[in-house]
Motif scaffolding. Structure first.
Motif, mmCIF file in Angstrom:
data_model
loop_
_atom_site.group_PDB
_atom_site.id
_atom_site.type_symbol
_atom_site.label_atom_id
_atom_site.label_comp_id
_atom_site.label_asym_id
_atom_site.label_seq_id
_atom_site.Cartn_x
_atom_site.Cartn_y
_atom_site.Cartn_z
ATOM 1 N N LYS A 123 14.312 -30.248 18.673
ATOM 2 C CA LYS A 123 14.074 -29.955 17.227
ATOM 3 C C LYS A 123 14.040 -28.543 16.854
ATOM 4 C CE LYS A 123 10.975 -31.547 13.676
ATOM 5 N NZ LYS A 123 9.869 -32.259 13.417
ATOM 6 N N SER A 124 13.484 -27.776 17.873
ATOM 7 C CA SER A 124 13.364 -26.391 17.662
ATOM 8 C C SER A 124 14.416 -25.507 17.914
ATOM 9 C CB SER A 124 12.280 -25.820 18.733
ATOM 10 O OG SER A 124 11.027 -26.685 18.792
ATOM 11 N N GLY A 125 15.770 -26.381 18.305
ATOM 12 C CA GLY A 125 17.090 -25.543 18.413
ATOM 13 C C GLY A 125 17.139 -24.847 19.676
ATOM 14 N N ARG A 126 16.455 -25.482 20.628
ATOM 15 C CA ARG A 126 16.402 -25.018 22.010
ATOM 16 C C ARG A 126 17.742 -25.825 22.675
ATOM 17 N NH1 ARG A 126 13.624 -22.501 26.733
ATOM 18 N NH2 ARG A 126 14.196 -23.706 28.349
ATOM 19 N N LEU A 127 18.551 -25.113 23.442
ATOM 20 C CA LEU A 127 19.451 -25.965 24.348
ATOM 21 C C LEU A 127 19.166 -26.156 25.572
ATOM 22 C CD1 LEU A 127 22.344 -26.799 23.391
ATOM 23 C CD2 LEU A 127 23.275 -24.697 24.409
ATOM 24 N N TYR A 128 19.217 -27.563 26.042
ATOM 25 C CA TYR A 128 18.532 -27.719 27.619
ATOM 26 C C TYR A 128 19.572 -28.793 27.992
ATOM 27 C CZ TYR A 128 16.308 -31.738 25.543
ATOM 28 O OH TYR A 128 16.061 -32.969 24.653
ATOM 29 N N GLY A 129 19.311 -29.280 29.323
ATOM 30 C CA GLY A 129 19.874 -30.198 29.982
ATOM 31 C C GLY A 129 19.263 -31.540 30.160
ATOM 32 N N LYS A 130 19.783 -32.719 29.711
ATOM 33 C CA LYS A 130 19.028 -33.745 29.459
ATOM 34 C C LYS A 130 19.668 -34.927 30.533
ATOM 35 C CE LYS A 130 16.198 -36.466 26.253
ATOM 36 N NZ LYS A 130 16.028 -37.443 27.421
ATOM 37 N N LYS A 131 18.803 -35.510 31.392
ATOM 38 C CA LYS A 131 19.415 -36.439 32.263
ATOM 39 C C LYS A 131 19.742 -37.656 31.588
ATOM 40 C CE LYS A 131 20.101 -36.127 36.556
ATOM 41 N NZ LYS A 131 20.967 -35.517 37.366
ATOM 42 N N VAL A 132 18.897 -38.165 30.686
ATOM 43 C CA VAL A 132 19.240 -39.487 29.986
ATOM 44 C C VAL A 132 19.563 -39.187 28.558
ATOM 45 C CG1 VAL A 132 18.290 -41.599 29.531
ATOM 46 C CG2 VAL A 132 17.564 -40.563 31.351
ATOM 47 N N CYS A 133 20.751 -39.547 28.130
ATOM 48 C CA CYS A 133 21.235 -38.963 26.692
ATOM 49 C C CYS A 133 20.420 -39.820 25.696
ATOM 50 C CB CYS A 133 22.655 -39.825 26.898
ATOM 51 S SG CYS A 133 23.395 -39.460 25.141
ATOM 52 N N ASN A 134 19.941 -39.026 24.708
ATOM 53 C CA ASN A 134 19.514 -39.707 23.330
ATOM 54 C C ASN A 134 20.050 -38.832 22.238
ATOM 55 O OD1 ASN A 134 18.125 -37.123 23.261
ATOM 56 N ND2 ASN A 134 16.033 -38.174 23.076
ATOM 57 N N GLU A 135 19.213 -38.878 21.151
ATOM 58 C CA GLU A 135 19.998 -38.336 20.068
ATOM 59 C C GLU A 135 19.988 -36.666 20.107
ATOM 60 O OE1 GLU A 135 17.085 -39.342 17.104
ATOM 61 O OE2 GLU A 135 17.954 -41.527 16.873
ATOM 62 N N ASP A 136 19.141 -36.213 20.937
ATOM 63 C CA ASP A 136 19.248 -34.845 21.081
ATOM 64 C C ASP A 136 20.574 -34.265 21.434
ATOM 65 O OD1 ASP A 136 16.900 -34.380 20.253
ATOM 66 O OD2 ASP A 136 15.966 -33.382 22.162
ATOM 67 N N CYS A 137 21.569 -35.361 22.339
ATOM 68 C CA CYS A 137 22.737 -35.104 22.961
ATOM 69 C C CYS A 137 24.008 -35.232 21.981
ATOM 70 C CB CYS A 137 22.881 -35.922 24.163
ATOM 71 S SG CYS A 137 21.426 -35.952 25.302
ATOM 72 N N ASN A 138 23.564 -35.677 20.798
ATOM 73 C CA ASN A 138 24.795 -35.967 19.977
ATOM 74 C C ASN A 138 25.228 -34.608 19.154
ATOM 75 O OD1 ASN A 138 23.683 -39.221 19.297
ATOM 76 N ND2 ASN A 138 24.893 -38.557 20.731
ATOM 77 N N PHE A 139 26.304 -34.240 19.038
ATOM 78 C CA PHE A 139 26.884 -33.097 18.416
ATOM 79 C C PHE A 139 27.955 -33.405 17.698
ATOM 80 C CE2 PHE A 139 24.468 -31.533 22.247
ATOM 81 C CZ PHE A 139 23.704 -30.408 21.618
ATOM 82 N N ILE A 140 28.085 -32.517 16.400
ATOM 83 C CA ILE A 140 29.259 -32.782 15.485
ATOM 84 C C ILE A 140 30.320 -31.742 15.969
ATOM 85 C CG2 ILE A 140 30.107 -32.668 13.205
ATOM 86 C CD1 ILE A 140 27.033 -32.900 12.421
ATOM 87 N N GLU A 141 31.458 -32.238 16.385
ATOM 88 C CA GLU A 141 32.505 -31.403 16.774
ATOM 89 C C GLU A 141 33.560 -31.280 15.762
ATOM 90 O OE1 GLU A 141 35.349 -33.148 19.531
ATOM 91 O OE2 GLU A 141 35.281 -31.262 20.738
ATOM 92 N N LEU A 142 33.551 -29.975 15.352
ATOM 93 C CA LEU A 142 34.511 -29.586 14.379
ATOM 94 C C LEU A 142 35.513 -28.372 14.863
ATOM 95 C CD1 LEU A 142 32.677 -28.735 11.059
ATOM 96 C CD2 LEU A 142 34.167 -30.803 11.522
ATOM 97 N N ILE A 143 36.995 -28.720 14.499
ATOM 98 C CA ILE A 143 38.002 -27.519 14.693
ATOM 99 C C ILE A 143 37.716 -26.791 13.475
ATOM 100 C CG2 ILE A 143 40.222 -27.202 15.115
ATOM 101 C CD1 ILE A 143 40.502 -30.078 16.197
#
Ligand code: NAG
Ligand code: NAG
Ligand code: NAG
Length: 194
Positions: A123-143
């Motif tokens: 939520k704070s905008g910190r990028l990190y590695g997560k073992k078990v995927c949750n909503e933090d792992c969803n990204f909008i990919e745009l070209i």
């Protein structure tokens, strides 16, 4: 379409048969147009293998790409074995091999193949590695217009603005709230693995 309908119709779409999905194709496009990124992310369960074979896999025609993400600042995105996210200059580093999986239309989860950690943004905008995927792992990919891709958190925004995956000129991810779509640090080329 009312939002409350989406909350029950999407799970049904995700888990029912192809025929059902074909039948409701029109509804899907309507539903997705109506949804904010947050809603999309909430309805995505990225650890469920069935969903991939049953729904969007079918719509997108194959949904896993293995790539290196090369930032316009000349760093490769890397997740090390402890889950630390940082750039590398090495073109052949194993920890920069990433699996980019489409989990919904326009939304991806990105996993380090060697480390088995997902890229995540809190939520704070910190990028990190997560073992078990949750909503933090969803990204909008745009070209973007310059042919680079951008990846914005599908879950979190800062004061209504998107927060992007970045690698600054030192190869370090920036705080999400400081990122902008226009920054070179937000621009990535997905490179095929040779
Ligand atoms: C996601 O799917 C997995 C596997 O089907 C299941 O075990 C888990 O409970 C689901 N999580 C959520 C939040 O629905
Ligand atoms: C990368 O992976 C290959 C094949 O698994 C292995 O032989 C090699 O030692 C690895 N290199 C590094 C730097 O870990
Ligand atoms: C995000 O991660 C940073 C670093 O681990 C931590 O200080 C911060 O409290 C986290 N924010 C939230 C909302 O979890």
């Amino acid at each position: 379409m009312h939002k409350w309908i989406l909350t029950w119709i999407l799970p049904i779409l995700l888990y029912r048969s192809y025929f059902y999905i074909i039948f409701l194709m029109g509804t899907i496009s309507l539903a997705c147009n109506d949804m904010t990124p947050e809603q999309m992310a909430t309805n995505v369960n990225c650890s469920s293998p069935e969903r991939h074979t049953r729904s969007y896999d079918y719509m997108e025609g194959g949904d896993v790409r293995v790539r290196r993400l090369f930032c316009r600042t000349q760093w490769y995105m890397r997740i090390d074995k402890r889950g630390k996210v940082k750039g590398t200059r090495e073109a052949n580093n194993n920890y920069s091999i990433l699996e980019i999986r489409t989990v919904a239309v326009g939304i991806v989860a990105i996993k380090g193949v060697e480390s088995d950690y997902f890229l995540a943004m809190n939520k704070s905008g910190r990028l990190y590695g997560k073992k078990v995927c949750n909503e933090d792992c969803n990204f909008i990919e745009l070209i973007e217009e310059n042919h680079y891709n951008t990846y914005a958190s599908a879950k979190w925004t800062h004061k209504g603005k998107e927060m992007f995956i970045t690698l600054n000129h030192k190869g370090v991810p920036m705080k999400g709230k400081k990122t902008k779509k226009e920054h070179r640090a937000s621009h990535f080329l997905p490179l095929a693995i040779s």
